[in-house]
Write a protein that holds these residues in place. Structure first.
Motif, PDB file in Angstrom:
ATOM      1  N   GLY A 240      70.301  84.910  30.894  1.00 13.83           N
ATOM      2  CA  GLY A 240      71.222  85.508  31.582  1.00 13.83           C
ATOM      3  C   GLY A 240      71.108  85.390  33.096  1.00 13.83           C
ATOM      4  N   LEU A 241      70.500  85.476  33.505  1.00  8.40           N
ATOM      5  CA  LEU A 241      70.400  85.386  35.097  1.00  8.40           C
ATOM      6  C   LEU A 241      70.554  83.498  35.907  1.00  8.40           C
ATOM      7  N   VAL A 242      69.842  82.594  34.243  1.00 13.20           N
ATOM      8  CA  VAL A 242      70.382  81.054  34.970  1.00 13.20           C
ATOM      9  C   VAL A 242      71.944  81.599  34.590  1.00 13.20           C
ATOM     10  N   LEU A 243      73.090  81.987  33.934  1.00 10.27           N
ATOM     11  CA  LEU A 243      73.990  81.304  32.909  1.00 10.27           C
ATOM     12  C   LEU A 243      75.196  82.036  34.244  1.00 10.27           C
ATOM     13  N   ALA A 244      74.836  83.349  34.894  1.00  9.98           N
ATOM     14  CA  ALA A 244      75.378  84.347  35.512  1.00  9.98           C
ATOM     15  C   ALA A 244      75.204  83.588  36.987  1.00  9.98           C
ATOM     16  N   ILE A 245      74.194  83.235  37.360  1.00 12.33           N
ATOM     17  CA  ILE A 245      74.145  82.241  39.108  1.00 12.33           C
ATOM     18  C   ILE A 245      74.903  81.279  38.902  1.00 12.33           C
ATOM     19  N   GLY A 246      74.893  80.354  37.918  1.00  8.25           N
ATOM     20  CA  GLY A 246      75.426  78.878  37.010  1.00  8.25           C
ATOM     21  C   GLY A 246      77.501  79.237  37.339  1.00  8.25           C
ATOM     22  N   SER A 247      77.904  80.084  36.622  1.00 11.37           N
ATOM     23  CA  SER A 247      79.549  81.080  37.097  1.00 11.37           C
ATOM     24  C   SER A 247      79.524  80.072  38.616  1.00 11.37           C
ATOM     25  N   LEU A 248      78.655  81.099  39.866  1.00 10.38           N
ATOM     26  CA  LEU A 248      78.472  81.354  40.709  1.00 10.38           C
ATOM     27  C   LEU A 248      78.663  80.070  41.704  1.00 10.38           C
ATOM     28  N   VAL A 249      77.642  79.227  41.135  1.00 14.13           N
ATOM     29  CA  VAL A 249      77.080  77.812  42.242  1.00 14.13           C
ATOM     30  C   VAL A 249      78.212  77.225  43.002  1.00 14.13           C
ATOM     31  N   LEU A 250      79.671  77.208  42.165  1.00  7.73           N
ATOM     32  CA  LEU A 250      80.208  75.670  42.731  1.00  7.73           C
ATOM     33  C   LEU A 250      81.568  76.935  43.637  1.00  7.73           C
ATOM     34  N   THR A 251      81.034  77.898  43.806  1.00 13.72           N
ATOM     35  CA  THR A 251      82.175  78.895  44.813  1.00 13.72           C
ATOM     36  C   THR A 251      80.968  79.840  45.630  1.00 13.72           C
ATOM     37  N   SER A 252      79.740  79.363  45.726  1.00 16.32           N
ATOM     38  CA  SER A 252      79.322  80.999  46.387  1.00 16.32           C
ATOM     39  C   SER A 252      78.109  79.782  46.925  1.00 16.32           C
ATOM     40  N   ALA A 253      77.808  79.847  47.998  1.00 14.94           N
ATOM     41  CA  ALA A 253      76.428  79.397  49.495  1.00 14.94           C
ATOM     42  C   ALA A 253      75.139  80.103  48.810  1.00 14.94           C
ATOM     43  N   ALA A 254      75.498  81.390  48.329  1.00 18.26           N
ATOM     44  CA  ALA A 254      74.430  81.990  48.173  1.00 18.26           C
ATOM     45  C   ALA A 254      73.313  81.641  46.712  1.00 18.26           C
ATOM     46  N   ALA A 255      74.865  81.536  46.113  1.00 16.59           N
ATOM     47  CA  ALA A 255      74.631  81.099  44.251  1.00 16.59           C
ATOM     48  C   ALA A 255      73.380  80.195  43.984  1.00 16.59           C
ATOM     49  N   ARG A 256      73.773  79.460  45.052  1.00 18.48           N
ATOM     50  CA  ARG A 256      73.386  77.485  45.683  1.00 18.48           C
ATOM     51  C   ARG A 256      71.811  77.929  45.993  1.00 18.48           C
ATOM     52  N   ARG A 257      71.486  79.067  47.103  1.00 14.23           N
ATOM     53  CA  ARG A 257      70.428  78.399  47.843  1.00 14.23           C
ATOM     54  C   ARG A 257      69.877  79.153  46.692  1.00 14.23           C
ATOM     55  N   PHE A 258      69.725  80.430  45.840  1.00  9.21           N
ATOM     56  CA  PHE A 258      69.077  81.581  44.843  1.00  9.21           C
ATOM     57  C   PHE A 258      69.141  80.548  43.835  1.00  9.21           C
ATOM     58  N   PHE A 259      69.593  79.549  43.421  1.00  8.23           N
ATOM     59  CA  PHE A 259      69.104  78.043  42.501  1.00  8.23           C
ATOM     60  C   PHE A 259      68.569  77.483  43.235  1.00  8.23           C
ATOM     61  N   ALA A 260      68.344  76.818  43.862  1.00 13.93           N
ATOM     62  CA  ALA A 260      67.823  75.659  44.001  1.00 13.93           C
ATOM     63  C   ALA A 260      65.666  76.650  44.437  1.00 13.93           C
ATOM     64  N   TRP A 261      66.006  77.605  45.293  1.00 18.43           N
ATOM     65  CA  TRP A 261      64.861  78.627  45.341  1.00 18.43           C
ATOM     66  C   TRP A 261      63.628  78.631  44.182  1.00 18.43           C
ATOM     67  N   ALA A 262      64.927  79.145  42.679  1.00  9.60           N
ATOM     68  CA  ALA A 262      64.121  80.139  41.907  1.00  9.60           C
ATOM     69  C   ALA A 262      64.189  78.857  40.768  1.00  9.60           C
ATOM     70  N   VAL A 263      64.552  77.535  41.310  1.00  7.64           N
ATOM     71  CA  VAL A 263      64.063  76.408  40.535  1.00  7.64           C
ATOM     72  C   VAL A 263      62.637  76.383  40.979  1.00  7.64           C
ATOM     73  N   LEU A 264      62.909  76.479  42.415  1.00  7.65           N
ATOM     74  CA  LEU A 264      60.699  75.343  42.488  1.00  7.65           C
ATOM     75  C   LEU A 264      59.948  76.872  42.951  1.00  7.65           C
ATOM     76  N   VAL A 265      60.048  77.546  42.846  1.00  7.55           N
ATOM     77  CA  VAL A 265      59.485  78.932  41.995  1.00  7.55           C
ATOM     78  C   VAL A 265      58.757  78.698  41.093  1.00  7.55           C
ATOM     79  N   SER A 266      59.745  78.325  40.428  1.00  4.94           N
ATOM     80  CA  SER A 266      59.909  78.164  38.408  1.00  4.94           C
ATOM     81  C   SER A 266      58.509  77.153  38.108  1.00  4.94           C
ATOM     82  N   THR A 267      58.828  76.437  38.910  1.00  2.00           N
ATOM     83  CA  THR A 267      58.140  75.093  38.785  1.00  2.00           C
ATOM     84  C   THR A 267      56.793  75.357  39.167  1.00  2.00           C
ATOM     85  N   VAL A 268      56.213  75.476  40.521  1.00  3.71           N
ATOM     86  CA  VAL A 268      55.002  76.768  41.192  1.00  3.71           C
ATOM     87  C   VAL A 268      54.667  76.872  39.936  1.00  3.71           C
ATOM     88  N   ALA A 269      55.303  78.280  39.674  1.00  4.69           N
ATOM     89  CA  ALA A 269      54.543  78.956  38.817  1.00  4.69           C
ATOM     90  C   ALA A 269      54.006  78.322  37.048  1.00  4.69           C
TER      91      ALA A 269
END
Length: 442
Positions: A240-269
């Motif tokens: 749900g968060l992936v879909l919701a944040i994905g809907s904000l990626v094009l209009t929100s810089a904070a969403a893009r930063r969060f999405f990038a960090w989330a992908v990095l942390v998830s990969t490490v985990a």
């Protein structure tokens, strides 16, 4: 002002603006009591069955509290909306239609009077949502009510864990967290934690709350979610968060930063803690038991294989306790089919499809992202959790999504009638001029 009224002239301004006949005036604001109504609806959906509590609570007392909460919610909502101003929408319309197969199938008294009681409960629940629809304007007001309400519920579970860890982590539930003060099951606690975590994360990205306030909600909720070992809630929250944040990626810089960090942390985990994550996910179960969805598949097969008449296939068997053969169904679609038939399944599917379609057609915004999160979470959870055909937290989540997708009711001014128009507006300096005596005018 008095002089103008005396001569049949009214000043034209925002305070005297009128609306076209039939146009619903936009409420000046949402009363605080609306939050109490929402909390009472949440209390009604907590249920009366669950783990053993520290102080034994009779089930009849719990049912009296939950039903009393629903009656109080309806009464308070009616007092707040005495003029019965409502906002019609597809969600509430389809939810009202769901009452039809429920009442037809429950009218068969062979299933017991409990089915009629559940129909009355569902009707009161839907009626309260109709009364609250007046304040559904696409704002985040009800999101905050939702988070506060379920955070209080989670704090009761946390308090039970502190007071009696043994009762809160019983062996009968495999050491998973349950409600020791109020009978809450691990899936319930996991659901509430996952929902408020997702909504709070979205509020932070939309800069509608501070990081400190969000941490006070997210951190303890994450701990409680981990202690419940609830896989459905965790997966639903993440997707749900992936879909919701994905809907904000094009209009929100904070969403893009969060999405990038989330992908990095998830990969490490995943790379660094793969074995620990697998152990948490399996909960000590064998892979065979896990692939059968902890025994749910056997109940589902038996339900589908049971003989039914044509009427039972179309309208269902009547509202029950979401069980078959004494075992929980744990699937919203099969539970609706069993109790409300194919008509119920069609209506529930239409609710989800229409809400999802409206969310996709809305322009990117934070309310839209919150709605996408809720709709996707409910859709994922419906596979292993029941509740979409009756008064439940899942219907309350969808009601919140419908309120977020509603458009504000804008008042349209009418042309002022001729006998109320002023030829020349009276200015403040002219109004303060001294009146000319009659003798001076001669």
């Amino acid at each position: 002002m008095d002089g103008n009224v005396k001569h049949g002239v009214l000043p034209v301004g925002p305070e005297t603006a009128r609306t076209q006949p039939g146009a619903e005036p936009r409420p000046a604001g949402t009363p605080k009591a609306v939050g109490i109504v929402w909390a009472l609806l949440g209390l009604n959906t907590l249920g009366s069955a669950g783990a053993k509590t520290i102080v034994t609570l009779p089930r009849s007392l719990i049912q009296m509290v939950t039903m009393g909460a629903l009656v109080a919610a309806f009464s308070l909502a009616l007092a707040l909306n005495l003029r019965l101003r409502i906002r019609a929408g597809a969600f509430l319309f389809l939810l009202t239609l769901l009452l039809v197969p429920s009442m037809i199938s429950s009218a068969n008294l062979e299933v017991g009077y409990g089915a009629l009681f559940r129909c009355a409960r569902l009707a009161l629940f839907v009626g309260t949502l109709w009364l609250l629809s007046r304040w559904w304007d696409g704002s985040l007001t009800f999101v905050r009510h939702h988070i506060r309400m379920y955070f209080v519920v989670l704090m009761t579970a946390a308090a039970g864990l502190v007071i009696s860890p043994g009762a809160a982590l019983p062996e009968t539930y495999g050491g998973r967290l349950v409600g020791a003060l109020w009978p809450l099951t691990p899936p319930q606690i996991g659901q509430y934690a996952a929902v408020i975590i997702g909504l709070t994360v979205l509020l932070v990205l939309g800069r509608r709350t501070t990081g400190g306030s969000a941490a006070m909600v997210i951190v303890p909720s994450l701990v409680l979610l981990a202690l419940t070992h609830t896989r459905t809630a965790t997966v639903g929250m993440l997707i749900g968060l992936v879909l919701a944040i994905g809907s904000l990626v094009l209009t929100s810089a904070a969403a893009r930063r969060f999405f990038a960090w989330a992908v990095l942390v998830s990969t490490v985990a995943v790379v660094g803690f793969a074995s620990a994550l697998q152990a948490w996910f399996l909960r000590g179960q064998s892979k065979e038991y896990f692939t059968s969805l902890t025994g749910r598949a056997k109940v589902w097969d038996a339900l589908l294989a049971a003989p039914r008449s044509t009427a039972e296939q179309v309208f269902g068997m009547g509202l029950g306790d979401k069980s078959f053969g004494g075992l929980p169904i744990d699937n919203s679609w099969l539970a609706v089919y069993n109790e409300q038939g194919l008509i119920g399944v069609t209506l529930v599917a239409a609710i989800l499809v229409i809400l999802a379609g409206v969310a996709l057609l809305r322009p990117p915004s934070l309310p839209r992202a919150c709605a996408i999160f809720l709709i996707s979470y409910v859709a994922i959870s419906s596979y292993t959790e029941a509740g979409l055909g009756d008064a439940s937290p899942y219907l309350l989540h969808l009601a919140l999504a419908a309120s977020l997708l509603a458009t504000p009711a804008a008042a349209t001014p009418l042309a002022t009638p001729g006998h109320l128009r002023t030829a020349t507006p009276v200015t403040a300096p002219a109004a303060r001029q001294r009146r000319i005596p009659r003798w001076a005018r001669r």
